[in-house]
Design a protein around this motif. Structure first.
Motif, PDB file in Angstrom:
ATOM      1  N   HIS A  75       0.821  -1.217   0.000  1.00 27.29           N
ATOM      2  CA  HIS A  75       0.000   0.000   0.000  1.00 27.29           C
ATOM      3  C   HIS A  75       0.855   1.269   0.000  1.00 27.29           C
ATOM      4  N   GLU A  76       1.915   1.277   0.793  1.00 25.64           N
ATOM      5  CA  GLU A  76       2.728   2.495   0.937  1.00 25.64           C
ATOM      6  C   GLU A  76       3.657   2.693  -0.249  1.00 25.64           C
ATOM      7  N   ASN A 252       4.774   3.170 -11.733  1.00 25.09           N
ATOM      8  CA  ASN A 252       3.571   2.757 -10.994  1.00 25.09           C
ATOM      9  C   ASN A 252       3.138   1.390 -11.528  1.00 25.09           C
ATOM     10  N   LYS A 253       3.518   0.335 -10.828  1.00 21.60           N
ATOM     11  CA  LYS A 253       3.390  -1.017 -11.358  1.00 21.60           C
ATOM     12  C   LYS A 253       2.123  -1.730 -10.871  1.00 21.60           C
ATOM     13  N   MET A 254       1.779  -2.801 -11.591  1.00 22.41           N
ATOM     14  CA  MET A 254       0.663  -3.652 -11.207  1.00 22.41           C
ATOM     15  C   MET A 254       0.952  -4.364  -9.890  1.00 22.41           C
ATOM     16  N   ARG A 425      -2.941  -9.666  -3.816  1.00 20.57           N
ATOM     17  CA  ARG A 425      -1.575  -9.143  -3.979  1.00 20.57           C
ATOM     18  C   ARG A 425      -0.671 -10.185  -4.633  1.00 20.57           C
ATOM     19  N   ILE A 426      -0.796 -11.432  -4.215  1.00 20.46           N
ATOM     20  CA  ILE A 426       0.018 -12.508  -4.785  1.00 20.46           C
ATOM     21  C   ILE A 426      -0.218 -12.616  -6.290  1.00 20.46           C
ATOM     22  N   TYR A 427      -1.487 -12.482  -6.689  1.00 21.65           N
ATOM     23  CA  TYR A 427      -1.845 -12.557  -8.112  1.00 21.65           C
ATOM     24  C   TYR A 427      -1.158 -11.446  -8.904  1.00 21.65           C
ATOM     25  N   ARG A 431       2.531 -11.821 -11.751  1.00 21.89           N
ATOM     26  CA  ARG A 431       2.474 -11.565 -13.196  1.00 21.89           C
ATOM     27  C   ARG A 431       3.825 -11.191 -13.803  1.00 21.89           C
ATOM     28  N   ILE A 432       4.663 -10.505 -13.047  1.00 24.17           N
ATOM     29  CA  ILE A 432       5.929 -10.031 -13.609  1.00 24.17           C
ATOM     30  C   ILE A 432       6.944 -11.155 -13.824  1.00 24.17           C
TER      31      ILE A 432
END
Length: 568
Positions: A75-76, A252-254, A425-427, A431-432
């Motif tokens: 979040h931060e 600003n990443k996924m 969050r894990i999902y 992805r990367i």
């Protein structure tokens, strides 16, 4: 209190692989370091005891500090303040804990203040850190850039930089540019040598740089004026203390949001040439990327572990129609396949790590003395196997990581789409893994020659000769049948002598090889520890279907059919 090492017996299983006795003896030069350092092991048992104790500490930090901080870090996130990166507060706490525990420079020799551990426990620590927070491993895990300095830099540079990494300074590898993604030959960051002060200066922009504001960076730059290809690139060491680099922004990443991915501006940034001029891409980046790909395979396995555990816990606790959802075949099938993919990925990861470790330790010894013929032959064998298995491990484990993260959300149902559960969050983090340090498609490009030259087939035949439990022979026979299908399919494709056709089917053939090899590794694991039996059964069922599917697709495909795909 959670401990990510003690709660996962699979890690100890892989740590105690039979090859480790020989590997550790080579790494420790038959334990002669004990004469110079009071903390060096005196024998194999002593070395393994050190490995276990360090892994227990790492497991405790991952379970008690890194994992609980993961949500707040997500979040931060990091910030750019006056051209510098400020980590999220949770990231700073994570890093502080691991540095104080001495978990930097794990595989670096003791003469540079490292622990001189085998790569296996280092990758194991990365596996655990990734399970705790996939983003954070991109900060802590970049210490493996120090391996490139150790392999190729001057002794003066090693003495200058390696103790700093072991003391806790972070690293980065500055390769990508706005106009040079996977095609690193297009790198244009300019390196200029000043005759006046005998120094190199860097000017230009780098983009998508993981932990871009790290203390020490390896930078790929164009040192030869007038060149446009890889032969004009050299590798440089940049020290943040010298200034000259500004962080323009953080992407600003996924996912992996705690890891700062930076755009950097170099303005007369002082740097030191690492190794020889013009060898930056041809030699040093390839070594750097292979190490990074092994690290992403470890990250993928750690994320797969987190996804499986989240899914299992939810399925056991969530009740529908009067019973826990894990009792429904649709759910327990998903969970069993998630576990099989996880176990297969981990088996391939540590097999690959041992291959890399063996050839690198021989390579290191060769700098101290001339290798015997048997040693040279063994080094070449392990190097060939490492070259083949590294892209396979990165490609297969990252794809399985994404599949497991997907299934984790699916098992959670609508709840999995909400930020109340860690699976969301894990999902995003997963992805990367199939994109950076070379997409899965690029891993196929690296692996396909080991299909066409027979490296993978030879390994399958080797594994077929390994001793397994008698009750596993039926599974082994099914793998042999899969190998026959694979061999026939590869021959049919290669005999066309059409490179485009071979490239078109490359991913199918590489995946076929991966399924067969991972099946064999699970049989060997099951022979040593029966807890892998379910995964071996499930994975070989799965792999068998996949191999037959790919073979059938290829058998019904003609070179002329490529035309339909070219048109999109």
């Amino acid at each position: 209190m959670a401990n990510f090492y003690l709660d996962n017996s699979d890690l100890k299983h892989h740590l105690n692989h039979p090859l480790m006795k020989r590997l550790v003896a080579l790494k420790e030069r038959n334990y002669t370091d004990a004469e110079k350092y009071d903390y060096a092991p005196i024998d194999f048992e002593d070395a393994m005891d050190s490995y276990e104790k360090v892994l227990e500490i790492a497991g405790e930090i991952c379970g008690d500090i890194v994992a609980p901080n993961a949500e707040s870090v997500d979040h931060e996130g990091p910030q750019v303040i006056n051209g510098r990166v400020k980590y999220a507060s949770g990231t700073e706490k994570n890093l502080d804990a691991l540095v104080k525990a001495g978990l930097m420079g794990i595989s670096i020799p003791r003469r540079y203040n490292g622990l001189n551990f085998s790569l296996v426990p280092y990758i194991m620590a990365a596996d655990m850190v990734s399970r705790a927070d996939a983003g954070f491993v991109n900060i802590w895990g970049l210490q493996d850039c120090a391996e490139t300095i150790y392999e190729f830099a001057s002794e003066e540079q090693k003495q200058k930089y390696l103790p700093r990494v072991c003391a806790g300074e972070t690293m980065a590898m500055d390769l990508t540019e706005p106009d040079a993604g996977s095609d690193l030959q297009a790198v244009m960051l300019k390196a200029t040598y000043s005759e006046k002060d005998g120094c190199w200066y860097l000017n230009g922009v780098k983009r998508f740089i993981t932990n871009g504001d790290g203390h020490i960076a390896l930078v790929l730059a164009r040192s030869e004026e007038g060149t446009k290809d890889g032969r004009g690139l050299s590798m440089f060491i940049y020290d943040k203390n010298d200034g000259g680099v500004t962080v323009r922004r953080i992407e600003n990443k996924m996912g992996i949001k705690g890891s700062p991915t930076c755009e950097l501006v170099f303005k007369n940034a002082k740097a030191e040439l690492c190794g020889d001029r013009k060898m930056g891409l041809i030699k040093y980046v390839m070594a750097l990327m292979n190490g990074a790909r092994l690290g992403i395979a470890a990250q993928s396995v750690g994320v797969s572990e987190a996804a499986y555990r989240e899914a299992l816990t939810y399925a056991q606790e969530r009740r529908q129609f009067g019973k826990a959802i894990i009792e429904f075949p649709a759910v327990y099938e998903m969970l069993s396949l998630m576990k099989a993919k996880l176990d297969a990925s981990r088996s391939l990861l540590y097999e690959t790590t041992r291959f890399v470790d063996m050839y690198k330790v021989y390579e290191d010894i060769s700098k101290e003395r001339k290798l015997e013929k048997e040693e040279r032959d063994e080094m070449k064998k392990y190097q060939r196997q490492a070259d083949a298995f590294t892209p396979l491990a990165k490609g297969m484990s990252s794809e399985f990581c994404n599949q497991n993260a997907y299934d984790c959300v699916q098992i959670h149902g609508g709840s999995g789409f909400m930020k109340d559960y860690a699976c969301e969050r894990i999902y995003r983090d997963a992805r990367i893994t199939s994109i950076y340090e070379g997409t899965t498609q690029l891993q196929v490009v690296a692996a396909i020659r080991h299909v066409t030259t027979g490296t993978f087939l030879n390994m399958m035949k080797f594994y077929e000769q390994e001793t397994i439990c008698p009750e596993l022979v039926p599974l082994q026979n099914r793998l042999k049948a899969m190998t026959e299908i694979y061999e026939k399919t590869v021959t049919s494709v290669v005999e066309t002598k059409d490179n485009e056709y071979i490239d078109f089917h490359a991913r199918r053939m590489v995946e076929m090889a991966g399924h067969i090899i991972m099946g064999h590794l699970l049989l060997l694991d099951t022979t040593r520890c029966d807890s892998f039996r379910n995964s071996a059964e499930v994975y070989i069922h799965f792999g068998e279907a996949e191999v037959k599917k790919q073979a059938e697709f290829i058998s019904k495909f003609n070179v002329e059919d490529l035309e339909f795909y070219r048109k999109g």
